[in-house]
Design an enzyme around this catalytic site. Structure first.
Site, PDB file in Angstrom:
ATOM      1  N   HIS A  62      13.354  55.311  24.003  1.00 35.68           N
ATOM      2  CA  HIS A  62      14.222  56.491  24.111  1.00 35.68           C
ATOM      3  C   HIS A  62      15.113  56.382  25.338  1.00 35.68           C
ATOM      4  CE1 HIS A  62      15.473  60.682  24.784  1.00 35.68           C
ATOM      5  NE2 HIS A  62      14.903  60.617  25.978  1.00 35.68           N
ATOM      6  N   ASP A 100      48.171  49.311  26.123  1.00 40.71           N
ATOM      7  CA  ASP A 100      46.812  48.990  25.669  1.00 40.71           C
ATOM      8  C   ASP A 100      45.997  48.618  26.900  1.00 40.71           C
ATOM      9  OD1 ASP A 100      44.499  48.065  24.259  1.00 40.71           O
ATOM     10  OD2 ASP A 100      45.782  47.664  22.524  1.00 40.71           O
ATOM     11  N   TRP A 141      11.077  52.302  30.832  1.00 37.91           N
ATOM     12  CA  TRP A 141      12.406  51.676  30.878  1.00 37.91           C
ATOM     13  C   TRP A 141      12.617  50.924  32.191  1.00 37.91           C
ATOM     14  CZ3 TRP A 141      16.967  52.522  33.871  1.00 37.91           C
ATOM     15  CH2 TRP A 141      16.847  53.495  34.878  1.00 37.91           C
ATOM     16  N   SER A 169      28.016  43.152  28.183  1.00 34.96           N
ATOM     17  CA  SER A 169      28.999  44.040  27.557  1.00 34.96           C
ATOM     18  C   SER A 169      29.585  45.012  28.572  1.00 34.96           C
ATOM     19  CB  SER A 169      28.332  44.795  26.408  1.00 34.96           C
ATOM     20  OG  SER A 169      29.063  45.952  26.101  1.00 34.96           O
ATOM     21  N   SER A 170      28.717  45.618  29.380  1.00 29.30           N
ATOM     22  CA  SER A 170      29.210  46.606  30.336  1.00 29.30           C
ATOM     23  C   SER A 170      30.085  45.960  31.400  1.00 29.30           C
ATOM     24  CB  SER A 170      28.054  47.314  31.028  1.00 29.30           C
ATOM     25  OG  SER A 170      27.303  48.011  30.089  1.00 29.30           O
ATOM     26  N   HIS A 198      19.558  52.891  41.169  1.00 37.27           N
ATOM     27  CA  HIS A 198      20.217  54.082  41.677  1.00 37.27           C
ATOM     28  C   HIS A 198      21.718  54.075  41.452  1.00 37.27           C
ATOM     29  CE1 HIS A 198      20.512  57.962  43.413  1.00 37.27           C
ATOM     30  NE2 HIS A 198      21.637  57.513  43.913  1.00 37.27           N
ATOM     31  N   GLU A 258      23.085  52.797  39.046  1.00 43.79           N
ATOM     32  CA  GLU A 258      23.172  53.072  37.619  1.00 43.79           C
ATOM     33  C   GLU A 258      23.217  54.578  37.328  1.00 43.79           C
ATOM     34  OE1 GLU A 258      23.608  51.419  34.866  1.00 43.79           O
ATOM     35  OE2 GLU A 258      23.068  52.980  33.427  1.00 43.79           O
ATOM     36  N   TYR A 288      24.532  56.776  39.028  1.00 42.13           N
ATOM     37  CA  TYR A 288      25.904  57.241  39.284  1.00 42.13           C
ATOM     38  C   TYR A 288      26.893  56.660  38.298  1.00 42.13           C
ATOM     39  CZ  TYR A 288      24.492  60.187  42.948  1.00 42.13           C
ATOM     40  OH  TYR A 288      23.904  61.214  43.600  1.00 42.13           O
ATOM     41  N   SER A 315      36.759  67.108  36.022  1.00 38.10           N
ATOM     42  CA  SER A 315      37.911  67.247  36.912  1.00 38.10           C
ATOM     43  C   SER A 315      39.219  67.285  36.142  1.00 38.10           C
ATOM     44  CB  SER A 315      37.959  66.092  37.925  1.00 38.10           C
ATOM     45  OG  SER A 315      36.765  66.051  38.672  1.00 38.10           O
ATOM     46  N   HIS A 371      14.237  55.544  47.508  1.00 40.98           N
ATOM     47  CA  HIS A 371      13.686  56.879  47.266  1.00 40.98           C
ATOM     48  C   HIS A 371      12.916  56.933  45.932  1.00 40.98           C
ATOM     49  CE1 HIS A 371      17.836  58.263  45.538  1.00 40.98           C
ATOM     50  NE2 HIS A 371      17.095  57.801  44.559  1.00 40.98           N
ATOM     51  N   HIS A 372      13.054  55.879  45.135  1.00 35.36           N
ATOM     52  CA  HIS A 372      12.230  55.793  43.931  1.00 35.36           C
ATOM     53  C   HIS A 372      10.880  55.145  44.237  1.00 35.36           C
ATOM     54  CE1 HIS A 372      15.497  56.941  41.191  1.00 35.36           C
ATOM     55  NE2 HIS A 372      16.271  56.346  42.079  1.00 35.36           N
ATOM     56  N   THR A 407      28.590  65.001  47.234  1.00 34.80           N
ATOM     57  CA  THR A 407      28.370  65.700  45.966  1.00 34.80           C
ATOM     58  C   THR A 407      28.704  67.173  46.135  1.00 34.80           C
ATOM     59  OG1 THR A 407      26.557  64.158  45.621  1.00 34.80           O
ATOM     60  CG2 THR A 407      26.741  65.967  44.064  1.00 34.80           C
ATOM     61  N   LYS A 424      32.385  67.828  45.964  1.00 35.43           N
ATOM     62  CA  LYS A 424      32.919  67.873  44.607  1.00 35.43           C
ATOM     63  C   LYS A 424      32.642  69.224  43.953  1.00 35.43           C
ATOM     64  CE  LYS A 424      33.305  64.271  42.260  1.00 35.43           C
ATOM     65  NZ  LYS A 424      34.311  63.236  42.412  1.00 35.43           N
ATOM     66  N   ARG A 443       3.980  62.137  34.154  1.00 40.63           N
ATOM     67  CA  ARG A 443       4.911  61.751  33.098  1.00 40.63           C
ATOM     68  C   ARG A 443       4.330  60.569  32.324  1.00 40.63           C
ATOM     69  NH1 ARG A 443       9.659  58.460  36.393  1.00 40.63           N
ATOM     70  NH2 ARG A 443      10.518  58.207  34.320  1.00 40.63           N
TER      71      ARG A 443
HETATM   72  C1  HEM Z   1      21.865  64.836  44.995  1.00 41.13           C
HETATM   73  C2  HEM Z   1      21.679  63.830  44.225  1.00 41.13           C
HETATM   74  C3  HEM Z   1      20.351  63.201  43.841  1.00 41.13           C
HETATM   75  C4  HEM Z   1      19.213  63.017  44.560  1.00 41.13           C
HETATM   76  C5  HEM Z   1      18.991  63.431  45.991  1.00 41.13           C
HETATM   77  C6  HEM Z   1      18.260  62.355  43.708  1.00 41.13           C
HETATM   78  C7  HEM Z   1      16.977  61.987  44.089  1.00 41.13           C
HETATM   79  C8  HEM Z   1      16.063  61.390  43.264  1.00 41.13           C
HETATM   80  C9  HEM Z   1      14.772  60.926  43.663  1.00 41.13           C
HETATM   81  C10 HEM Z   1      14.217  61.015  45.065  1.00 41.13           C
HETATM   82  C11 HEM Z   1      14.156  60.400  42.579  1.00 41.13           C
HETATM   83  C12 HEM Z   1      12.783  59.737  42.537  1.00 41.13           C
HETATM   84  C13 HEM Z   1      11.732  60.702  42.196  1.00 41.13           C
HETATM   85  C14 HEM Z   1      10.413  60.059  41.987  1.00 41.13           C
HETATM   86  O1  HEM Z   1      10.301  59.110  41.161  1.00 41.13           O
HETATM   87  O2  HEM Z   1       9.466  60.485  42.649  1.00 41.13           O
HETATM   88  C15 HEM Z   1      15.055  60.526  41.482  1.00 41.13           C
HETATM   89  C16 HEM Z   1      14.790  60.091  40.191  1.00 41.13           C
HETATM   90  C17 HEM Z   1      15.753  59.985  39.217  1.00 41.13           C
HETATM   91  N1  HEM Z   1      17.064  60.425  39.305  1.00 41.13           N
HETATM   92 FE1  HEM Z   1      17.882  61.379  40.861  1.00 41.13          FE
HETATM   93  N2  HEM Z   1      18.808  62.165  42.492  1.00 41.13           N
HETATM   94  C18 HEM Z   1      20.092  62.656  42.545  1.00 41.13           C
HETATM   95  C19 HEM Z   1      21.008  62.619  41.540  1.00 41.13           C
HETATM   96  C20 HEM Z   1      20.820  61.995  40.339  1.00 41.13           C
HETATM   97  C21 HEM Z   1      21.846  61.776  39.365  1.00 41.13           C
HETATM   98  C22 HEM Z   1      23.297  62.183  39.515  1.00 41.13           C
HETATM   99  C23 HEM Z   1      21.278  61.136  38.342  1.00 41.13           C
HETATM  100  C24 HEM Z   1      21.879  60.664  37.041  1.00 41.13           C
HETATM  101  C25 HEM Z   1      22.968  61.094  36.514  1.00 41.13           C
HETATM  102  C26 HEM Z   1      19.887  60.952  38.645  1.00 41.13           C
HETATM  103  C27 HEM Z   1      18.981  60.337  37.822  1.00 41.13           C
HETATM  104  C28 HEM Z   1      17.687  60.075  38.139  1.00 41.13           C
HETATM  105  C29 HEM Z   1      16.766  59.403  37.274  1.00 41.13           C
HETATM  106  C30 HEM Z   1      17.064  58.845  35.891  1.00 41.13           C
HETATM  107  C31 HEM Z   1      15.545  59.361  37.943  1.00 41.13           C
HETATM  108  C32 HEM Z   1      14.225  58.845  37.412  1.00 41.13           C
HETATM  109  C33 HEM Z   1      14.119  57.396  37.344  1.00 41.13           C
HETATM  110  C34 HEM Z   1      12.772  57.011  36.796  1.00 41.13           C
HETATM  111  O3  HEM Z   1      11.823  56.943  37.572  1.00 41.13           O
HETATM  112  O4  HEM Z   1      12.668  56.781  35.582  1.00 41.13           O
HETATM  113  N3  HEM Z   1      19.647  61.493  39.871  1.00 41.13           N
HETATM  114  N4  HEM Z   1      16.222  61.130  41.917  1.00 41.13           N
HETATM  115 CU   LIG Z   2      17.956  57.343  42.791  1.00 40.45          CU
END
Ligand code: HEM
Ligand SMILES: [Cu+2]
Lengths: 179, 531
Positions: free
Chosen positions: B75, B104, B140, B167-168, B251, B253, B255, B266, B300-301, B326, B329, B448
């Protein structure tokens, strides 16, 4: 501004950048290792050659070293430190012994991975000889005593009074040689 | 404005299969990308329905745990690489040449290839569902050593990721080459619409981060089959190294998924607030700083893997820092609406909802970015709630807004506004019913990626599942609206929305097969009327 030459140039430099970043991904591997070595992260210990003619260091500081043993995954071995605790003087070499046993009726090769905690201490934990320097082959049912010869560096920070040396044995599926 | 809009007398296009398979036309390829993304959205969505059905009640009901984990894994891969990214690239293909007055994309043949790699890559990935050992189930994020236990599916997973990356990257190179070399004479970089800007920056993120992922998964492959031990402790490697490599890509990614959404809203908010975008230059700089900072926050992950305290602090502060651009914006979007003559057609509704809900996702992100509390939140449903707020009510809401905004340009017809509004309100309510309770579940400690749970979590899970089913069904309405719009409806004017600005509204609706074959003349007066 249909600019054929410009498109070519942009494309070429971006392709180059792509290749560079692919290389950078691989570059992270040694970078990571070097970073861990310098900072002592990961508890990676240091390998030294013992200098026999070195002056003996006189200090009354005693460090408590604890020994720990683990088996990773489904490796059918048992691992025990023969001594749980040693009190050592920094700057002097000591020997500790581990007993390992293969409880399966099959020859198996394993590799011990050391780790020291607290992390700072790993920068001061030096080994002249260790069963972890090479793969260990254990015949079916074999028991082996294995030695680690180590010193705790005299510069070990004052606030570290005790440390733990831990070994984990991993099954070696393929030929591998490490530190 | 018909001085710029040039009508094309010989609007000939290839027909039949040939038109689609060998297309080098940016509009056709854009359409292919968008249809593909929508298809993937439903395949990934079906998997989400299975997940929510299993979680409807505690205990194991419908699927076995291994299959459940496959669903969670596939998924995510499908939604990220198959739905959100291709939808963004599809919009870029359609709109960037129109917005900068180019005939084009710069590299039309590469464009064709980068699209057709996608169905191939996803055929590889989806075929694993029928293999011995099942589809990939290690998440994933593909962490070793777990992912190395994948059965026959393993090489398929790796090669699918490789192809998606290729591709990307080709798409990204194409976009940068187009924008840097094919803008209408007179259009400077700082006069480009923000959507174009966000895509240029996203493209750089793609080129800088995807090769690193490609390297990382290649190491997984050689670890499994060729005796290397990058991530194998027995051979002197370290599994944590993979996490560093993965998140160095991962990370940026997130963005890559978010920046095009920033670009979309915008464009739309000024159109329906009938005011120019507030703080154009600061928007560009904020986007660029987010992109640069995104390379310095990856750990941070990984707060819980055992980083040194200095590392934890560095990554905590760097993460907090991203909230600043952010915030700029979000402030600018609100300031654009401030005292505007706003109307709330469907694109605007989705955009306003985006601003609010994306910000909620940003706030939970900030909470997760605080190291000591992340030890509690990590790997719980709180993280799931966080990234679904930024991705579903964030990125996907913006993509929906874009579809409604530009559908008249693509099809020449107005969509059914009443149905569009129904789609919006149902989506808004159901997605919040779906994801808001997951915050509570996470704070209460529900992990999770698990098919069963303690009964204390039962109520919120049931609510969440009901929201999930409602959201899923609601999206069928979107398909109906799009098809209805493509088949007919009120004819759209060239400038389909009163307040819409930009070169794309200077060409007729539907946009002819060839546009801007002679570049538009951008006199100062014309430019001023555009922005
Ligand atoms: C102010 C902006 C953001 C902050 C401070 C932030 C912070 C974090 C942190 C600390 C985690 C890790 C949490 C953990 O696993 O314990 C996380 C996970 C995640 N964030 Fe963000 N994030 C932000 C914005 C975004 C944005 C814009 C996206 C995507 C459009 C995003 C997508 C994700 C995803 C997909 C995960 C989970 C990844 C995974 O473990 O599978 N985040 N974020
Ligand atoms: Cu991140």
């Amino acid at each position: 501004m249909d600019n054929k030459k410009g498109v070519k140039k942009t494309t070429a430099s971006l392709l180059l950048f792509t290749v560079f970043m692919f290389g950078f991904g691989y570059g992270l591997v040694p970078l990571y290792d070097v970073f861990c070595k310098i900072t002592g992260l990961n508890g990676k210990t240091i390998r030294v050659t013992e200098n026999i003619n070195r002056e003996a260091i006189v200090t009354d500081r005693l460090i408590k070293v604890q020994f720990d043993a683990n088996i990773n995954g489904d490796l059918p071995w048992t691992l025990q430190p023969n001594q749980r605790i040693m009190r050592v003087q920094p700057g002097k070499f000591y020997e500790a012994v581990y007993t390992v046993k293969n409880i399966k009726d099959k020859d198996i090769t394993g590799q011990a991975i050391p780790s020291v905690s607290p992390q700072v201490a790993s920068l001061y934990f030096k080994k002249a000889e260790c069963f972890c320097f090479v793969n260990q082959l254990l015949k079916a049912g074999e028991t082996k005593e294995m030695v680690v010869r180590f010193e705790v560096d005299k510069d070990l920070p004052e606030d570290v009074a005790e440390l733990t040396l831990s070994y984990t044995f991993f099954r070696v599926k393929k030929v591998a040689s490490i530190n | 404005m018909s001085t710029i809009a040039h009508d094309d007398h010989h609007d000939h296009k290839p027909t039949g299969l040939k038109r689609w398979f060998f297309s080098t036309n940016h509009k056709d390829i854009g359409t292919l990308y968008l249809i593909f993304a929508l298809t993937m959205f439903f395949i990934g969505g079906a998997m989400a329905m299975i997940i929510r059905a299993e979680l409807f009640q505690p205990g194991l009901q419908f699927v076995d745990p291994q299959f459940y984990n496959s669903m969670v894994t596939v998924h995510a891969l499908i939604m990220i690489f198959g739905a959100v990214m291709p939808a963004g690239v599809g919009l870029a293909n359609w709109m960037i040449p129109l917005m900068i007055g180019a005939p084009d994309m710069a590299l039309p043949r590469m464009n064709n290839m980068s699209f057709w790699i996608l169905p191939f890559a996803f055929a590889l990935l989806l075929s694993t569902l029928f293999m011995d050992g099942g589809a990939p189930a290690g998440g994933w994020t593909m962490y070793p050593p777990l992912v190395l236990q994948t059965g026959d599916a393993f090489p398929f997973l790796i090669f699918a990721v490789h192809f998606l990356g290729i591709s990307s990257i080709m798409g990204a190179i194409n976009i940068i080459a187009t924008v840097f070399n094919m803008r209408a004479p007179g259009m400077t970089l700082m006069q480009m619409p923000l959507f174009v800007w966000t895509w240029v920056i996203t493209s750089f993120l793609l080129i800088a981060s995807l090769p690193v992922l490609a390297g990382g998964v290649t190491m997984l492959l050689t670890d499994k089959y060729f005796g290397t031990s990058f991530f194998d402790a027995a051979g002197g490697g370290d599994p944590v190294l993979f996490q560093h490599i993965f998140w160095f890509f991962g990370h940026p990614e997130v963005y890559i998924l978010a920046l095009p959404a920033f670009g979309i809203v915008s464009q739309i908010i000024p159109a329906f607030a009938r005011k120019p975008l507030f703080g154009y230059a600061s928007m560009v700089y904020a986007t660029a700083s987010i992109a640069i900072l995104s390379f310095f926050v990856w750990a941070h992950h990984m707060f819980t893997v055992g980083l040194p305290i200095k590392g934890e602090l560095f990554f905590m502060y760097a993460t907090m820092l991203i909230a600043v651009p952010t915030g700029v914006k979000v402030f600018n979007w609100i300031a654009t609406m401030w005292k505007g003559s706003m109307t709330f057609e469907t694109p605007m509704l989705f955009s306003v909802a985006f601003v609010i809900l994306f910000t909620i996702g940003g706030f939970s992100g900030l909470m997760l970015g605080i190291t000591p509390v992340d030890f509690q939140y990590h790997d719980t449903y709180f993280v799931v709630a966080h990234f679904h707020y930024v991705l579903l009510t964030g990125a996907i809401f913006a993509l929906m807004a874009a579809a409604y905004y530009w559908l008249p340009k693509w099809t020449g017809n107005m969509y059914d506004e009443r149905l569009g509004k129904i789609h919006f309100w149902l989506s808004l309510i159901s997605s919040n019913v779906l994801f808001f309770p997951q915050h509570f579940l996470g704070l209460a400690g529900m992990p999770r990626r698990i098919p069963d749970y303690n009964i204390q979590f039962a109520d919120f899970n049931m609510i969440s599942s009901i929201g999930g089913f409602a959201y899923g069904i609601t999206q069928l309405l979107f398909v109906y609206i799009v098809i209805k719009c493509a088949m007919g409806g009120k004819k759209a004017r060239a400038r389909s929305w009163d307040g819409a600005k930009g070169l794309e509204w200077e060409v007729p609706s539907p946009a002819p097969f060839h546009t801007f074959e002679t570049p538009p003349k951008l006199t100062k007066k014309v430019l001023e009327s555009l922005y």
